[in-house]
Design a protein around this motif. Structure first.
Motif, PDB file in Angstrom:
ATOM      1  N   VAL A  97     186.494  -6.299  22.951  1.00  0.00           N
ATOM      2  CA  VAL A  97     185.253  -5.881  22.280  1.00  0.00           C
ATOM      3  C   VAL A  97     185.539  -4.870  21.173  1.00  0.00           C
ATOM      4  O   VAL A  97     184.893  -4.896  20.122  1.00  0.00           O
ATOM      5  N   TYR A  98     186.522  -3.992  21.415  1.00  0.00           N
ATOM      6  CA  TYR A  98     186.800  -2.974  20.406  1.00  0.00           C
ATOM      7  C   TYR A  98     187.538  -3.570  19.207  1.00  0.00           C
ATOM      8  O   TYR A  98     187.293  -3.185  18.056  1.00  0.00           O
TER       9      TYR A  98
ATOM     10  N   GLU B 152     180.345  -1.711  26.979  1.00  0.00           N
ATOM     11  CA  GLU B 152     181.201  -2.800  26.521  1.00  0.00           C
ATOM     12  C   GLU B 152     180.463  -4.134  26.586  1.00  0.00           C
ATOM     13  O   GLU B 152     180.655  -4.994  25.732  1.00  0.00           O
TER      14      GLU B 152
ATOM     15  N   ARG C 203     168.947   1.652  25.801  1.00  0.00           N
ATOM     16  CA  ARG C 203     170.378   1.450  25.667  1.00  0.00           C
ATOM     17  C   ARG C 203     171.129   2.342  26.657  1.00  0.00           C
ATOM     18  O   ARG C 203     172.006   3.115  26.278  1.00  0.00           O
TER      19      ARG C 203
ATOM     20  N   ARG D  36     193.045   1.500  25.658  1.00  0.00           N
ATOM     21  CA  ARG D  36     191.725   0.915  25.909  1.00  0.00           C
ATOM     22  C   ARG D  36     191.239   0.170  24.671  1.00  0.00           C
ATOM     23  O   ARG D  36     190.675  -0.912  24.761  1.00  0.00           O
TER      24      ARG D  36
ATOM     25  N   VAL E 129     185.015  -5.065  17.036  1.00  0.00           N
ATOM     26  CA  VAL E 129     184.312  -4.095  16.196  1.00  0.00           C
ATOM     27  C   VAL E 129     185.159  -3.726  14.982  1.00  0.00           C
ATOM     28  O   VAL E 129     184.659  -3.660  13.854  1.00  0.00           O
TER      29      VAL E 129
ATOM     30  N   LEU F 296     178.529  -4.698  23.476  1.00  0.00           N
ATOM     31  CA  LEU F 296     179.321  -5.073  22.297  1.00  0.00           C
ATOM     32  C   LEU F 296     179.772  -6.526  22.343  1.00  0.00           C
ATOM     33  O   LEU F 296     180.181  -7.084  21.336  1.00  0.00           O
ATOM     34  N   GLU F 297     179.707  -7.130  23.545  1.00  0.00           N
ATOM     35  CA  GLU F 297     180.229  -8.489  23.679  1.00  0.00           C
ATOM     36  C   GLU F 297     179.435  -9.483  22.854  1.00  0.00           C
ATOM     37  O   GLU F 297     178.216  -9.400  22.800  1.00  0.00           O
TER      38      GLU F 297
ATOM     39  N   THR G 102     177.432  -3.631  15.329  1.00  0.00           N
ATOM     40  CA  THR G 102     178.039  -2.312  15.525  1.00  0.00           C
ATOM     41  C   THR G 102     179.334  -2.197  14.728  1.00  0.00           C
ATOM     42  O   THR G 102     180.187  -3.072  14.802  1.00  0.00           O
TER      43      THR G 102
ATOM     44  N   ARG H 124     190.940  -4.068  25.142  1.00  0.00           N
ATOM     45  CA  ARG H 124     189.627  -4.677  25.309  1.00  0.00           C
ATOM     46  C   ARG H 124     189.240  -5.378  24.006  1.00  0.00           C
ATOM     47  O   ARG H 124     189.178  -4.740  22.954  1.00  0.00           O
TER      48      ARG H 124
END
Lengths: 351, 277
Positions: free
Chosen positions: B51-52, A347, A165, B45, B55, A350-351, B225, B49
Motif C-alpha cells: 500500500v505504501y 492500511e 476515518r 514497513r 502511494v 489505502l488498498e 492519497t 507493504r
C-alpha cells in the motif's frame, strides 16, 4: 410523579444534610474547565451546598487529571473527593486502580437510576452518541433507513455515504450490519475472525464511500451539501443541521452511546459525602435540565425528560427509546486494542 | 573585489538555511531511524507493504502528469503572450498573476463548489438535460488533477514566458532569411532555445506537486492519497517516526526524480538541437 420523586429526593438529601451541616466541611471536586466548569458552578454546586450545608471547592484540572490522582495516591494525600472521569480516562482509572467503587445502596437506595447509568467505578454524568443520519429527501419513495444493515444496502438505498476515518465506532457499525447483536459486539471484535468479519463487511461498502470524514464538522457539512446521503455523525450536531432546513433524521438504532462519568478517587477523604455530590450531579432532573439547555449532553437523571418538550426529549441520546437501541461504546476495549487495529484500518483504507 | 572578500555576503542566507532547512532535515532523518533506539523498522514497513509503495508510485505519477499537462497547456499560452505587443503582454501577465495571489486553500474550495454533486457543473448538465443523475466528480482523481494543474499552471506559464523573452528574435528572422519555413524556424530555432526554461518550469511544477497536500486531501478520495497526506495522517496518529521515514522517502524521491528529469531533458535538448524533431 415527578414532583413526588423530587420531593422524595429532596427529603433524602435533607436527611443526610442535617448531620453534615454541623461539621461545616468542604467537598473538593475536580473537573474540566471552560463551559463545563461555568455551568457546574452555576447549577450543581449551589444546589449541593444548599442541600448539605457543605462548602464546595471546584478545581479545574486542566492538565492530566489521572496523573494528578496517581501522584496523590502515591504520596498518601488525596485532595479530591470526587472527580469527572472522561470516557477515555475511565478504563485507565479502572485498570490502574485509581477509582473507588461506587456504593449504589448509599447513592440510590430506591434503585431509580437505570442500569445503563451505573458503572462499577462511576455514574454517567453526560452522554453523546455516534449515530447514523439520513437525508430523508434522498431516500427512495416511501422508504427510510432503519439500521446499519440498511446503510449497507446500496440496492434499496443507492447514493454516496460517509463514515468516520477511525476504526473505533466504525467497525462496530459494520458488525451490526452483519447481524451481530449489540451485546456481543466487543466479544466478536476481540477475536481475529471477528475483526476479519468487520473488515470484510467494510469491503462491501468501500466503493460507495467517496469520502471518509475526519471531523464532526465535516460529516455535517457533507450531509448538508448533499455530497453524501447517509453518514455517521455526533448527535449533538444534527439539531443544527435540521435548524438550517436540511431534512436530516437520526437513526438511533445501532448508535454508539458514549458516556463520561463522575467518580470517586481511591482514599478520598469524604467518601460518603462524595455520594451526595454524585446524587446531585446525576439524579436531579431539575438541575440537569439547566445543564442540558447549555450543553446537549444529558445523563440518566430520573424524570429528566418530563422537564422537556417531547421534541427535545426525543433528540436526546439517553431518551429511553433511543438509549435502548444503542450500544454503549466500550472505551476499555479500544484503549487496549487501538494500536494494531488502527494500523490495519489505515492500511485497509489505502488498498 | 576579490571573491573571498565578499564571501560574507552569503553568511545570512547560509545561517538561515542551516537553521531552518539543514538542521530540521537532519533531525527528520534522525527521527526516522531512532525510535528511540536505532531501528530500520519504519523503512522496512514502507517497503514491505504494497500500500505504501502504491502511494509513492501514485505521488510520482500524479506529479509527472501535472507537470506535463502544465507544460502542454502553459507553453502555447506563454508563446501567445510573447507575440503580443508590450502593453498587452503586461495585461495578460497580470491576469495570470491574479489567481497566484489567492491562497491555495481558497482555490481548492472553489473547485468543491464547481465539482460538487450540487455544484455548477452538475447543475449545468442537469439544466441542459445532459444528465439525469449528478456525476460524481468530487473525491476523484480527475478532480485532484484538474485543480492541481489549475493551481500550478501560472508558474509554468511565467517560467516559459521568461525563457522566451530571452530569445533573440533576429535568430528566427535569420533562419527565415536562410530559407526555413515558419514552422521549421520555430521547431529548429525557437523551440530548442526555449527548451531549457520550459524544462525548469516543468521541474518546479513537479517538485511542488510532490509535496502537495491540501488539494488531494480536500478533493480526492482515499484512492488519491499522496505521500504528504500520509505524513499528515501519521503525525495525527502520533506515529512520528513513521512520518519521519515517509518524509525522508519524499525528499529522496523528489531529489532523485529532479536529477532524472534534468538528465532526460538535457538528452532531449541535445537530440532536438542536432537533428530536429
Amino acid at each position: 410523579m415527578t414532583y413526588y420523586r423530587m420531593a422524595l429526593g429532596a427529603a433524602t438529601v435533607l436527611a443526610l444534610a442535617i448531620p453534615a451541616k454541623a461539621q461545616d466541611k468542604t467537598l473538593t471536586i475536580a473537573g474540566s474547565g471552560g463551559v463545563v466548569k461555568e455551568i457546574t458552578e452555576k447549577v450543581f454546586l449551589p444546589a449541593y451546598e444548599e442541600a448539605t450545608g457543605w462548602k464546595t471547592n471546584f478545581v479545574a484540572a486542566e492538565s492530566n487529571i489521572m496523573l494528578e490522582v496517581r501522584t496523590m495516591l502515591a504520596s498518601g494525600k488525596m485532595l479530591y473527593d470526587a472527580m469527572e472521569v472522561s470516557a477515555s480516562n475511565y478504563p485507565i482509572g479502572v485498570k490502574d486502580g485509581l477509582l473507588a467503587k461506587i456504593d449504589y445502596d448509599l447513592l440510590d437506595p430506591n434503585g431509580e437510576l437505570p442500569e445503563k447509568a451505573k458503572k462499577e467505578f462511576g455514574v454517567v454524568a453526560a452522554a453523546y452518541s455516534t449515530v447514523l443520519v439520513q437525508r430523508l429527501d434522498k431516500n427512495p419513495e416511501g422508504r427510510k433507513i432503519e439500521s446499519w444493515a440498511d446503510f449497507w444496502d446500496v440496492e434499496t438505498f443507492p447514493g454516496p455515504r460517509s463514515l468516520n476515518r477511525q476504526p473505533q465506532y466504525t467497525l462496530e457499525f459494520a458488525l451490526l450490519a452483519d447481524g451481530v447483536a449489540t451485546d456481543d459486539l466487543y466479544d466478536v471484535l476481540g477475536t481475529e475472525e471477528g475483526l476479519d468479519r468487520a473488515f470484510a463487511k467494510l469491503d462491501e461498502i468501500k466503493d460507495h464511500i467517496p469520502v471518509w470524514w475526519t471531523s464532526g464538522a465535516q460529516s455535517v457539512q457533507l450531509l448538508s451539501d448533499g455530497e453524501v446521503f447517509y453518514s455517521s455523525t455526533y448527535n449533538g450536531r444534527v439539531t443544527k443541521l435540521q435548524e438550517s432546513g436540511i431534512p436530516a433524521e437520526i437513526v438511533w438504532n445501532g448508535g454508539a452511546l458514549h458516556t463520561s462519568y463522575v467518580g470517586i478517587p481511591k482514599t478520598a477523604p469524604n467518601y460518603e459525602a462524595a455520594h451526595d455530590w454524585i446524587r446531585i450531579r446525576t439524579m436531579r432532573p431539575d438541575l440537569e435540565i439547566e445543564y442540558v439547555k447549555q450543553l446537549p449532553y444529558p445523563n440518566f437523571a430520573p424524570g429528566l425528560f418530563d422537564q422537556m418538550s417531547e421534541d427535545m426529549a426525543r433528540n436526546m441520546p439517553t431518551y429511553p427509546e433511543n438509549a435502548e437501541v444503542q450500544f454503549v461504546a466500550n472505551d476499555e476495549f479500544w484503549a487496549a486494542n487501538i494500536d494494531h487495529i488502527r494500523e490495519r484500518f489505515d492500511e485497509w483504507l489505502l488498498e | 573585489m576579490k571573491f573571498r572578500q565578499i564571501l560574507w555576503l552569503f553568511l545570512p542566507a547560509t545561517l538561515l538555511l542551516v537553521a531552518f532547512i539543514a538542521a530540521p532535515s537532519f533531525d527528520l532523518f534522525r527521527a526516522s531511524v531512532f525510535d528511540p533506539d536505532f531501528t530500520t523498522e519504519h523503512f522496512e514497513r514502507l517497503i514491505n507493504r504494497s500500500v505504501y509503495l502504491d502511494v509513492m508510485w501514485r505521488t510520482i505519477r500524479v506529479s509527472l502528469t501535472v507537470a506535463v499537462l502544465c507544460t502542454l497547456i502553459g507553453y502555447p499560452v506563454a508563446f501567445f503572450i510573447n507575440l503580443q505587443p508590450r502593453r498587452r503582454q503586461t495585461l495578460l501577465l497580470f491576469l495570470i498573476l491574479i489567481p497566484m495571489w489567492m491562497s491555495i486553500l481558497i482555490r481548492t474550495y472553489a473547485w468543491i463548489v464547481i465539482l460538487g454533486r450540487d455544484g455548477l457543473v452538475n447543475q449545468m448538465l442537469a439544466m441542459l438535460g445532459l444528465a439525469t443523475e449528478p456525476m460524481q466528480m468530487l473525491y476523484t482523481s480527475g478532480a485532484v488533477l484538474a485543480a492541481m494543474v489549475q493551481i500550478l499552471l501560472p508558474i509554468q506559464i511565467l517560467t516559459c514566458y521568461a525563457a522566451m523573452t530571452e530569445i533573440d528574435f533576429d535568430l528566427i528572422r535569420a533562419a527565415r532569411v536562410l530559407g526555413a519555413r515558419p514552422r521549421q524556424a520555430l521547431a529548429r530555432v525557437f523551440l530548442p532555445l526555449s527548451l531549457d526554461g520550459t524544462l525548469t518550469g516543468l521541474v518546479i511544477v513537479f517538485m511542488l506537486s510532490m509535496g502537495f497536500f491540501i488539494t488531494p486531501a480536500l478533493l480526492g478520495g482515499r484512492q488519491d492519497t499522496m505521500i504528504a497526506n500520509l505524513i499528515e495522517f501519521q503525525v495525527q496518529r502520533l506515529n512520528w517516526s513513521f512520518a519521519a521515514a515517509l518524509g525522508v522517502v519524499l525528499l529522496v524521491l523528489t531529489v532523485g526524480m529532479i536529477v532524472a528529469l534534468r538528465g532526460a531533458g538535457k538528452l532531449l535538448a541535445r537530440r532536438v538541437l542536432k537533428g530536429g524533431l
